[in-house]
Design a protein around this motif. Structure first.
Motif, PDB file in Angstrom:
ATOM      1  N   GLN A  51       0.810  -1.210   0.000  1.00 20.36           N
ATOM      2  CA  GLN A  51       0.000   0.000   0.000  1.00 20.36           C
ATOM      3  C   GLN A  51       0.846   1.264   0.000  1.00 20.36           C
ATOM      4  O   GLN A  51       0.626   2.187  -0.773  1.00 20.36           O
ATOM      5  N   VAL A  52       1.836   1.281   0.886  1.00 22.51           N
ATOM      6  CA  VAL A  52       2.660   2.485   1.032  1.00 22.51           C
ATOM      7  C   VAL A  52       3.453   2.753  -0.255  1.00 22.51           C
ATOM      8  O   VAL A  52       3.598   3.906  -0.687  1.00 22.51           O
ATOM      9  N   MET A  53       3.922   1.692  -0.910  1.00 21.70           N
ATOM     10  CA  MET A  53       4.667   1.885  -2.165  1.00 21.70           C
ATOM     11  C   MET A  53       3.759   2.425  -3.267  1.00 21.70           C
ATOM     12  O   MET A  53       4.127   3.335  -3.992  1.00 21.70           O
ATOM     13  N   ALA A  54       2.566   1.854  -3.380  1.00 23.63           N
ATOM     14  CA  ALA A  54       1.646   2.284  -4.444  1.00 23.63           C
ATOM     15  C   ALA A  54       1.277   3.754  -4.274  1.00 23.63           C
ATOM     16  O   ALA A  54       1.057   4.468  -5.247  1.00 23.63           O
ATOM     17  N   SER A  55       1.255   4.223  -3.021  1.00 21.57           N
ATOM     18  CA  SER A  55       0.855   5.616  -2.791  1.00 21.57           C
ATOM     19  C   SER A  55       2.045   6.577  -2.881  1.00 21.57           C
ATOM     20  O   SER A  55       1.886   7.784  -2.776  1.00 21.57           O
ATOM     21  N   GLY A  56       3.259   6.027  -3.041  1.00 17.87           N
ATOM     22  CA  GLY A  56       4.437   6.892  -3.169  1.00 17.87           C
ATOM     23  C   GLY A  56       5.090   7.246  -1.839  1.00 17.87           C
ATOM     24  O   GLY A  56       6.006   8.060  -1.787  1.00 17.87           O
ATOM     25  N   GLY A  57       4.621   6.623  -0.754  1.00 15.99           N
ATOM     26  CA  GLY A  57       5.220   6.896   0.565  1.00 15.99           C
ATOM     27  C   GLY A  57       6.485   6.085   0.782  1.00 15.99           C
ATOM     28  O   GLY A  57       6.858   5.265  -0.063  1.00 15.99           O
ATOM     29  N   LEU A  58       7.139   6.294   1.922  1.00 17.49           N
ATOM     30  CA  LEU A  58       8.347   5.533   2.241  1.00 17.49           C
ATOM     31  C   LEU A  58       8.016   4.385   3.182  1.00 17.49           C
ATOM     32  O   LEU A  58       7.239   4.548   4.128  1.00 17.49           O
ATOM     33  N   VAL A  59       8.632   3.251   2.946  1.00 18.20           N
ATOM     34  CA  VAL A  59       8.514   2.096   3.833  1.00 18.20           C
ATOM     35  C   VAL A  59       9.284   2.431   5.123  1.00 18.20           C
ATOM     36  O   VAL A  59      10.245   3.210   5.093  1.00 18.20           O
ATOM     37  N   SER A  60       8.881   1.832   6.252  1.00 20.89           N
ATOM     38  CA  SER A  60       9.484   2.247   7.529  1.00 20.89           C
ATOM     39  C   SER A  60      10.983   1.930   7.576  1.00 20.89           C
ATOM     40  O   SER A  60      11.456   0.955   6.980  1.00 20.89           O
ATOM     41  N   ASP A  61      11.703   2.775   8.292  1.00 23.15           N
ATOM     42  CA  ASP A  61      13.157   2.618   8.404  1.00 23.15           C
ATOM     43  C   ASP A  61      13.531   1.236   8.925  1.00 23.15           C
ATOM     44  O   ASP A  61      14.474   0.619   8.427  1.00 23.15           O
ATOM     45  N   ASP A  62      12.800   0.732   9.927  1.00 19.78           N
ATOM     46  CA  ASP A  62      13.144  -0.563  10.533  1.00 19.78           C
ATOM     47  C   ASP A  62      13.169  -1.681   9.497  1.00 19.78           C
ATOM     48  O   ASP A  62      14.090  -2.502   9.464  1.00 19.78           O
ATOM     49  N   ILE A  63      12.122  -1.709   8.662  1.00 20.88           N
ATOM     50  CA  ILE A  63      12.023  -2.772   7.648  1.00 20.88           C
ATOM     51  C   ILE A  63      13.200  -2.682   6.675  1.00 20.88           C
ATOM     52  O   ILE A  63      13.870  -3.664   6.370  1.00 20.88           O
ATOM     53  N   ILE A  64      13.452  -1.469   6.195  1.00 24.60           N
ATOM     54  CA  ILE A  64      14.487  -1.280   5.170  1.00 24.60           C
ATOM     55  C   ILE A  64      15.882  -1.552   5.734  1.00 24.60           C
ATOM     56  O   ILE A  64      16.720  -2.185   5.076  1.00 24.60           O
ATOM     57  N   ILE A  65      16.126  -1.096   6.934  1.00 20.90           N
ATOM     58  CA  ILE A  65      17.461  -1.280   7.537  1.00 20.90           C
ATOM     59  C   ILE A  65      17.746  -2.779   7.707  1.00 20.90           C
ATOM     60  O   ILE A  65      18.838  -3.257   7.384  1.00 20.90           O
ATOM     61  N   ALA A  66      16.736  -3.532   8.178  1.00 20.30           N
ATOM     62  CA  ALA A  66      16.919  -4.981   8.367  1.00 20.30           C
ATOM     63  C   ALA A  66      17.196  -5.665   7.025  1.00 20.30           C
ATOM     64  O   ALA A  66      18.049  -6.557   6.929  1.00 20.30           O
ATOM     65  N   LEU A  67      16.505  -5.194   5.997  1.00 24.78           N
ATOM     66  CA  LEU A  67      16.663  -5.775   4.657  1.00 24.78           C
ATOM     67  C   LEU A  67      18.102  -5.585   4.142  1.00 24.78           C
ATOM     68  O   LEU A  67      18.728  -6.513   3.639  1.00 24.78           O
ATOM     69  N   ILE A  68      18.613  -4.386   4.305  1.00 26.62           N
ATOM     70  CA  ILE A  68      19.966  -4.070   3.819  1.00 26.62           C
ATOM     71  C   ILE A  68      21.027  -4.776   4.655  1.00 26.62           C
ATOM     72  O   ILE A  68      21.992  -5.341   4.123  1.00 26.62           O
ATOM     73  N   GLU A  69      20.817  -4.792   5.967  1.00 26.94           N
ATOM     74  CA  GLU A  69      21.788  -5.428   6.864  1.00 26.94           C
ATOM     75  C   GLU A  69      22.014  -6.883   6.427  1.00 26.94           C
ATOM     76  O   GLU A  69      23.133  -7.367   6.356  1.00 26.94           O
ATOM     77  N   GLU A  70      20.914  -7.567   6.108  1.00 23.20           N
ATOM     78  CA  GLU A  70      20.965  -8.961   5.693  1.00 23.20           C
ATOM     79  C   GLU A  70      21.609  -9.088   4.301  1.00 23.20           C
ATOM     80  O   GLU A  70      22.458  -9.954   4.086  1.00 23.20           O
ATOM     81  N   ARG A  71      21.231  -8.193   3.400  1.00 28.51           N
ATOM     82  CA  ARG A  71      21.674  -8.308   1.996  1.00 28.51           C
ATOM     83  C   ARG A  71      23.183  -8.120   1.843  1.00 28.51           C
ATOM     84  O   ARG A  71      23.825  -8.826   1.073  1.00 28.51           O
ATOM     85  N   VAL A  72      23.756  -7.147   2.582  1.00 25.43           N
ATOM     86  CA  VAL A  72      25.189  -6.868   2.376  1.00 25.43           C
ATOM     87  C   VAL A  72      26.088  -7.944   2.998  1.00 25.43           C
ATOM     88  O   VAL A  72      27.294  -7.936   2.783  1.00 25.43           O
ATOM     89  N   LYS A  73      25.470  -8.870   3.757  1.00 24.04           N
ATOM     90  CA  LYS A  73      26.261  -9.985   4.312  1.00 24.04           C
ATOM     91  C   LYS A  73      26.423 -11.117   3.296  1.00 24.04           C
ATOM     92  O   LYS A  73      27.160 -12.059   3.528  1.00 24.04           O
ATOM     93  N   GLN A  74      25.694 -11.055   2.198  1.00 27.85           N
ATOM     94  CA  GLN A  74      25.725 -12.147   1.221  1.00 27.85           C
ATOM     95  C   GLN A  74      27.103 -12.204   0.535  1.00 27.85           C
ATOM     96  O   GLN A  74      27.764 -11.178   0.377  1.00 27.85           O
ATOM     97  N   PRO A  75      27.527 -13.414   0.124  1.00 27.15           N
ATOM     98  CA  PRO A  75      28.882 -13.587  -0.432  1.00 27.15           C
ATOM     99  C   PRO A  75      29.172 -12.705  -1.650  1.00 27.15           C
ATOM    100  O   PRO A  75      30.313 -12.292  -1.851  1.00 27.15           O
ATOM    101  N   ASP A  76      28.152 -12.399  -2.473  1.00 30.10           N
ATOM    102  CA  ASP A  76      28.429 -11.597  -3.673  1.00 30.10           C
ATOM    103  C   ASP A  76      28.812 -10.151  -3.342  1.00 30.10           C
ATOM    104  O   ASP A  76      29.243  -9.402  -4.205  1.00 30.10           O
ATOM    105  N   CYS A  77      28.691  -9.773  -2.057  1.00 27.71           N
ATOM    106  CA  CYS A  77      29.027  -8.391  -1.671  1.00 27.71           C
ATOM    107  C   CYS A  77      30.458  -8.271  -1.120  1.00 27.71           C
ATOM    108  O   CYS A  77      30.854  -7.207  -0.663  1.00 27.71           O
TER     109      CYS A  77
END
Ligand code: AP5
Length: 217
Positions: A51-77
């Motif tokens: 919903q928030v994306m379709a309306s052009g708003g920002l997703v909450s910081d907590d969700i995004i920070i957790a997503l990035i924290e996990e992603r940059v630990k992957q071997p391709d990084c």
């Protein structure tokens, strides 16, 4: 090489990211693409953010920070990565700093709002890969089809004019302060701060690419 792309929606971050990641052999981490994939898969995360994306708003910081924290630990990084669409708020930038994730360059692509509105109405994307086109400025070889797979291109739901204007408003309120944040940090403590690179994002795609790559040497 660890790079942050900064700029308004539609400034050309994703377009230039494709060139930069190819040059340096690093993955492009687009929070927008990750969230859109979650929405498409109808995962728990997707349901939360749809919903928030379709309306052009920002997703909450907590969700995004957790997503990035996990992603940059992957071997391709392990040799670096390019962050496209993150950080987008001061708390997100602070989280990156507090996690001890050092960044080499912040690349800002500067484009005026009115140019953005007209640009985004012509954007088309290949959903599977995230490849980006523009009906006039960067058309696919065959109209409406992805160059690599031949699959149909789509228009993003949040590229409607009204939603684009809302995204721009939020950009000026919450994301543009990061320009000052990184510039001030670079002035106060150049040894620990990422180097700040700014390019004008209006003109040929190749010219802008060359300007960025020259500054990243
Ligand atoms: P996201 O997908 O990150 O969208 P965005 O930042 O709004 O950026 P865009 O993808 O729209 O633009 P771009 O700068 O990459 O431009 P592009 O290269 O495609 O985020 C979507 C949503 O997810 C957000 O609204 C939010 O809800 C959520 N989200 C994501 N990250 C988040 C975060 N960190 N925190 C909270 N929420 C988050 O180019 C645009 C068009 O212009 C294309 O058609 C291209 O072909 C064309 N073009 C490019 N360069 C040129 C040029 N020089 N001349 C002419 N045309 C050009």
């Amino acid at each position: 090489m660890r790079i942050i792309m900064l700029g308004a929606p539609g400034a050309g971050k994703g377009t230039q990211a494709q060139f930069i990641t190819e040059r340096f052999g690093i993955p492009q981490i687009s929070t927008g693409d990750m969230l859109r994939a979650a929405v498409k898969a109808e995962s728990e995360l997707g349901k939360q953010v749809k919903q928030v994306m379709a309306s052009g708003g920002l997703v909450s910081d907590d969700i995004i920070i957790a997503l990035i924290e996990e992603r940059v630990k992957q071997p391709d990084c392990k040799n670096g990565f390019l962050l496209d669409g993150f950080p987008r708020t001061i708390p997100q930038a602070e989280a990156l700093k507090n996690q001890g994730i050092d960044i080499d360059y912040v690349v800002e692509i500067a484009v005026e709002d009115e140019e953005i509105v007209s640009r985004l109405s012509g954007r088309r994307v290949h959903e599977g890969s995230g490849r980006i086109y523009h009906v006039k400025y960067d058309p696919p070889k065959t109209e409406g089809k992805d160059d690599v797979t031949g699959e149909p291109l789509v228009q993003r739901e949040d590229d409607q004019e009204e939603t684009v204007r809302k995204r721009l408003e939020i950009y000026h309120e919450q994301t543009a302060p990061l320009i000052n944040y990184y510039q001030e940090w670079a002035k106060k403590d150049p040894a620990s701060a990422p180097k700040y690179v700014r390019v004008e994002g209006v003109g040929g795609l190749d010219d802008i690419r060359d300007q960025i790559l020259t500054k990243l040497k």
